[in-house]
Write a protein that holds these residues in place. Structure first.
Motif, PDB file in Angstrom:
ATOM      1  N   ARG A 132       0.819  -1.217   0.000  1.00  0.00           N
ATOM      2  CA  ARG A 132       0.000   0.000   0.000  1.00  0.00           C
ATOM      3  C   ARG A 132       0.856   1.272   0.000  1.00  0.00           C
ATOM      4  NH1 ARG A 132      -0.482   2.015   5.259  1.00  0.00           N
ATOM      5  NH2 ARG A 132       0.149   0.575   6.928  1.00  0.00           N
ATOM      6  N   SER A 133       2.075   1.155  -0.444  1.00  0.00           N
ATOM      7  CA  SER A 133       2.940   2.335  -0.519  1.00  0.00           C
ATOM      8  C   SER A 133       3.669   2.348  -1.855  1.00  0.00           C
ATOM      9  CB  SER A 133       3.956   2.347   0.635  1.00  0.00           C
ATOM     10  OG  SER A 133       4.821   1.235   0.566  1.00  0.00           O
ATOM     11  N   GLY A 134       4.346   3.470  -2.127  1.00  0.00           N
ATOM     12  CA  GLY A 134       5.071   3.606  -3.378  1.00  0.00           C
ATOM     13  C   GLY A 134       6.575   3.598  -3.173  1.00  0.00           C
ATOM     14  N   SER A 135       7.299   3.834  -4.261  1.00  0.00           N
ATOM     15  CA  SER A 135       8.760   3.767  -4.214  1.00  0.00           C
ATOM     16  C   SER A 135       9.361   4.848  -3.324  1.00  0.00           C
ATOM     17  CB  SER A 135       9.342   3.872  -5.625  1.00  0.00           C
ATOM     18  OG  SER A 135       8.940   5.076  -6.254  1.00  0.00           O
ATOM     19  N   VAL A 136       8.656   5.959  -3.162  1.00  0.00           N
ATOM     20  CA  VAL A 136       9.182   7.031  -2.322  1.00  0.00           C
ATOM     21  C   VAL A 136       9.327   6.571  -0.873  1.00  0.00           C
ATOM     22  CG1 VAL A 136       6.965   8.119  -1.731  1.00  0.00           C
ATOM     23  CG2 VAL A 136       9.018   9.516  -1.874  1.00  0.00           C
ATOM     24  N   TYR A 137       8.406   5.743  -0.422  1.00  0.00           N
ATOM     25  CA  TYR A 137       8.460   5.236   0.949  1.00  0.00           C
ATOM     26  C   TYR A 137       9.621   4.251   1.110  1.00  0.00           C
ATOM     27  CZ  TYR A 137       6.714   3.684   5.495  1.00  0.00           C
ATOM     28  OH  TYR A 137       6.592   3.403   6.831  1.00  0.00           O
ATOM     29  N   SER A 138       9.775   3.366   0.138  1.00  0.00           N
ATOM     30  CA  SER A 138      10.893   2.413   0.173  1.00  0.00           C
ATOM     31  C   SER A 138      12.230   3.131   0.112  1.00  0.00           C
ATOM     32  CB  SER A 138      10.794   1.432  -0.999  1.00  0.00           C
ATOM     33  OG  SER A 138       9.721   0.541  -0.838  1.00  0.00           O
ATOM     34  N   GLU A 153      14.477  14.871   3.563  1.00  0.00           N
ATOM     35  CA  GLU A 153      13.580  15.924   4.035  1.00  0.00           C
ATOM     36  C   GLU A 153      12.417  16.122   3.067  1.00  0.00           C
ATOM     37  OE1 GLU A 153      15.786  19.478   4.614  1.00  0.00           O
ATOM     38  OE2 GLU A 153      17.135  18.610   6.114  1.00  0.00           O
ATOM     39  N   HIS A 154      12.730  16.133   1.781  1.00  0.00           N
ATOM     40  CA  HIS A 154      11.692  16.359   0.774  1.00  0.00           C
ATOM     41  C   HIS A 154      10.795  15.137   0.615  1.00  0.00           C
ATOM     42  CE1 HIS A 154      12.872  20.358  -0.844  1.00  0.00           C
ATOM     43  NE2 HIS A 154      13.987  20.039  -0.215  1.00  0.00           N
ATOM     44  N   ILE A 155      11.356  13.952   0.807  1.00  0.00           N
ATOM     45  CA  ILE A 155      10.534  12.745   0.783  1.00  0.00           C
ATOM     46  C   ILE A 155       9.530  12.774   1.933  1.00  0.00           C
ATOM     47  CG2 ILE A 155      10.585  10.259   1.261  1.00  0.00           C
ATOM     48  CD1 ILE A 155      13.121  10.084  -0.411  1.00  0.00           C
ATOM     49  N   LYS A 156       9.993  13.112   3.122  1.00  0.00           N
ATOM     50  CA  LYS A 156       9.101  13.138   4.280  1.00  0.00           C
ATOM     51  C   LYS A 156       7.990  14.180   4.113  1.00  0.00           C
ATOM     52  CE  LYS A 156      12.603  11.331   7.421  1.00  0.00           C
ATOM     53  NZ  LYS A 156      13.630  11.620   8.437  1.00  0.00           N
ATOM     54  N   THR A 157       8.333  15.310   3.535  1.00  0.00           N
ATOM     55  CA  THR A 157       7.316  16.333   3.263  1.00  0.00           C
ATOM     56  C   THR A 157       6.315  15.824   2.236  1.00  0.00           C
ATOM     57  OG1 THR A 157       8.854  18.127   3.759  1.00  0.00           O
ATOM     58  CG2 THR A 157       6.923  18.677   2.435  1.00  0.00           C
ATOM     59  N   THR A 158       6.819  15.150   1.209  1.00  0.00           N
ATOM     60  CA  THR A 158       5.951  14.597   0.171  1.00  0.00           C
ATOM     61  C   THR A 158       4.978  13.582   0.756  1.00  0.00           C
ATOM     62  OG1 THR A 158       7.580  14.936  -1.592  1.00  0.00           O
ATOM     63  CG2 THR A 158       5.932  13.233  -1.959  1.00  0.00           C
ATOM     64  N   VAL A 159       5.477  12.688   1.597  1.00  0.00           N
ATOM     65  CA  VAL A 159       4.618  11.679   2.219  1.00  0.00           C
ATOM     66  C   VAL A 159       3.599  12.336   3.147  1.00  0.00           C
ATOM     67  CG1 VAL A 159       4.588   9.732   3.831  1.00  0.00           C
ATOM     68  CG2 VAL A 159       6.295   9.816   2.002  1.00  0.00           C
ATOM     69  N   HIS A 160       4.035  13.355   3.885  1.00  0.00           N
ATOM     70  CA  HIS A 160       3.119  14.059   4.788  1.00  0.00           C
ATOM     71  C   HIS A 160       1.979  14.717   4.016  1.00  0.00           C
ATOM     72  CE1 HIS A 160       1.715  16.486   8.143  1.00  0.00           C
ATOM     73  NE2 HIS A 160       1.813  17.564   7.398  1.00  0.00           N
ATOM     74  N   PRO A 215       4.155   9.318  -5.629  1.00  0.00           N
ATOM     75  CA  PRO A 215       5.286   8.943  -6.482  1.00  0.00           C
ATOM     76  C   PRO A 215       6.548   9.707  -6.095  1.00  0.00           C
ATOM     77  CG  PRO A 215       3.767  10.341  -7.689  1.00  0.00           C
ATOM     78  CD  PRO A 215       3.115  10.041  -6.360  1.00  0.00           C
ATOM     79  N   LEU A 216       7.683   9.096  -6.338  1.00  0.00           N
ATOM     80  CA  LEU A 216       8.974   9.727  -6.041  1.00  0.00           C
ATOM     81  C   LEU A 216       9.138  11.045  -6.797  1.00  0.00           C
ATOM     82  CD1 LEU A 216      11.797   9.696  -4.799  1.00  0.00           C
ATOM     83  CD2 LEU A 216      12.511   8.152  -6.641  1.00  0.00           C
ATOM     84  N   GLU A 217       8.503  11.138  -7.963  1.00  0.00           N
ATOM     85  CA  GLU A 217       8.610  12.346  -8.776  1.00  0.00           C
ATOM     86  C   GLU A 217       8.196  13.602  -8.018  1.00  0.00           C
ATOM     87  OE1 GLU A 217       7.965   8.944 -11.678  1.00  0.00           O
ATOM     88  OE2 GLU A 217       7.318   9.511  -9.658  1.00  0.00           O
ATOM     89  N   TYR A 218       7.233  13.475  -7.107  1.00  0.00           N
ATOM     90  CA  TYR A 218       6.799  14.639  -6.336  1.00  0.00           C
ATOM     91  C   TYR A 218       7.953  15.194  -5.506  1.00  0.00           C
ATOM     92  CZ  TYR A 218       1.831  13.525  -7.225  1.00  0.00           C
ATOM     93  OH  TYR A 218       0.608  13.288  -7.799  1.00  0.00           O
ATOM     94  N   ALA A 219       8.723  14.306  -4.897  1.00  0.00           N
ATOM     95  CA  ALA A 219       9.853  14.748  -4.076  1.00  0.00           C
ATOM     96  C   ALA A 219      10.943  15.369  -4.933  1.00  0.00           C
ATOM     97  CB  ALA A 219      10.411  13.569  -3.273  1.00  0.00           C
ATOM     98  N   MET A 220      11.183  14.802  -6.122  1.00  0.00           N
ATOM     99  CA  MET A 220      12.224  15.342  -7.006  1.00  0.00           C
ATOM    100  C   MET A 220      11.842  16.726  -7.510  1.00  0.00           C
ATOM    101  SD  MET A 220      14.319  12.933  -6.623  1.00  0.00           S
ATOM    102  CE  MET A 220      15.612  13.632  -7.636  1.00  0.00           C
ATOM    103  N   ASP A 221      10.582  16.911  -7.857  1.00  0.00           N
ATOM    104  CA  ASP A 221      10.148  18.232  -8.311  1.00  0.00           C
ATOM    105  C   ASP A 221      10.206  19.235  -7.169  1.00  0.00           C
ATOM    106  OD1 ASP A 221       9.363  19.667 -10.632  1.00  0.00           O
ATOM    107  OD2 ASP A 221       7.324  19.811  -9.864  1.00  0.00           O
ATOM    108  N   SER A 222       9.971  18.772  -5.957  1.00  0.00           N
ATOM    109  CA  SER A 222      10.087  19.643  -4.783  1.00  0.00           C
ATOM    110  C   SER A 222      11.520  20.140  -4.618  1.00  0.00           C
ATOM    111  CB  SER A 222       9.640  18.895  -3.534  1.00  0.00           C
ATOM    112  OG  SER A 222       9.844  19.664  -2.369  1.00  0.00           O
ATOM    113  N   LEU A 223      12.497  19.281  -4.870  1.00  0.00           N
ATOM    114  CA  LEU A 223      13.903  19.701  -4.818  1.00  0.00           C
ATOM    115  C   LEU A 223      14.157  20.845  -5.799  1.00  0.00           C
ATOM    116  CD1 LEU A 223      15.770  16.267  -4.733  1.00  0.00           C
ATOM    117  CD2 LEU A 223      15.702  17.940  -2.879  1.00  0.00           C
ATOM    118  N   ILE A 224      13.658  20.677  -7.014  1.00  0.00           N
ATOM    119  CA  ILE A 224      13.863  21.687  -8.050  1.00  0.00           C
ATOM    120  C   ILE A 224      13.217  23.010  -7.655  1.00  0.00           C
ATOM    121  CG2 ILE A 224      13.325  22.288 -10.448  1.00  0.00           C
ATOM    122  CD1 ILE A 224      13.442  19.191 -10.985  1.00  0.00           C
TER     123      ILE A 224
END
Length: 261
Positions: free
Chosen positions: A89-95, A198-205, A212-221
């Motif tokens: 029930r999770s995506g690659s960003v969590y892993s 940090e950006h992954i945790k914000t994305t999950v929150h 998707p991991l893409e959300y965290a990567m775009d957040s970095l940009i």
């Protein structure tokens, strides 16, 4: 140019692979054979050729089968297995966040999705890109737009990635024809690991564990972190998500296709 750090490779291989139908009923997706080799054997062999010995496997679905295979067939690789207990029930960003916790201090990191098949030279270029990065920088492999490709696309300007859009959030005016397909291989310096987390945790929150991991990567940009493009030229690669993808990958990586190219 930054000093050379030890390198850890993360392979994300926790998912169910349900779109591959009966191919993944009894095995993890990265144990599927493409042109006579399992996806994971191809990658681990490529990493060994580049003198990478520390591999962190993000596992979940049928993890015991995958771990047994790797320990039996690749004893020369120092493999750490990080289990995602909620893989279904999770995506690659969590892993990925769990795997980043297992990276030894001071190690640069290269992340591979476990369903991507690439030529040796792309693995080598991904690792080599680490030597060109500033202290808090990333790099990622991108392929020029093709109408045959679907999924996540990025934009480049002045040797930097300026947008990284998952198809679920891509605007209608996104300049797709001048964009680049993400190949799902991303490198980062040791100093950048905590930044990504940090950006992954914000994305999950904000978006939940299936984000998707893409959300965290775009957040970095959007927060002005630098992601350098490693653009595919003639190299072969393919992402295997479906039974149709598997047929295409087998054709691309068959011995005759490689000889003809």
């Amino acid at each position: 140019m930054k000093k050379e750090n030890p390198v850890s490779v993360i392979v994300l291989a926790a998912g169910l692979g349900s779109r591959l139908e009966d191919q993944t009923l009894s095995k993890n997706k990265c144990l599927i054979e493409v042109a006579g080799k399992t996806i994971i054997t191809r990658l681990l062999t490529q990493l060994q050729l580049q003198n990478v010995a520390n591999v962190i496997m993000g596992v979940g679905y049928l993890s015991d089968v995958l771990e047994s295979y790797i320990r039996r067939n690749h004893p020369e690789i120092k493999s750490v297995f990080v289990n995602n207990p909620i893989y279904a029930r999770s995506g690659s960003v969590y892993s990925l966040n769990l795997c980043l916790d297992a990276v030894p201090e001071g190690h640069d990191v290269v992340v591979f999705e476990g369903d991507v098949v690439v030529e040796d030279s792309l693995v080598a270029r991904s690792l080599a890109s680490l030597k060109t990065l500033g202290e808090q920088e990333f790099s990622t492999v991108l392929a020029p737009y093709s109408s045959e490709l679907t999924g996540t696309f990025a934009l480049i300007d002045s040797e930097k990635v300026t947008a990284w859009r998952h198809e679920s959030v891509r605007d209608a005016d996104f300049p797709l024809l001048s964009s680049f397909k993400t190949v799902n291989i991303t490198a980062m310096t040791a100093a950048a690991v905590a930044t990504l987390q940090e950006h992954i945790k914000t994305t999950v929150h904000l978006n939940g564990v299936k984000a998707p991991l893409e959300y965290a990567m775009d957040s970095l940009i959007k927060n002005d972190y630098v992601i350098r493009p490693v653009v595919v030229t003639h190299e072969k690669w393919f992402e295997v998500d479906t039974a149709e993808d598997l047929e295409i990958a087998n054709e691309i990586f068959s011995t005759s296709a490689l000889v003809l190219s």
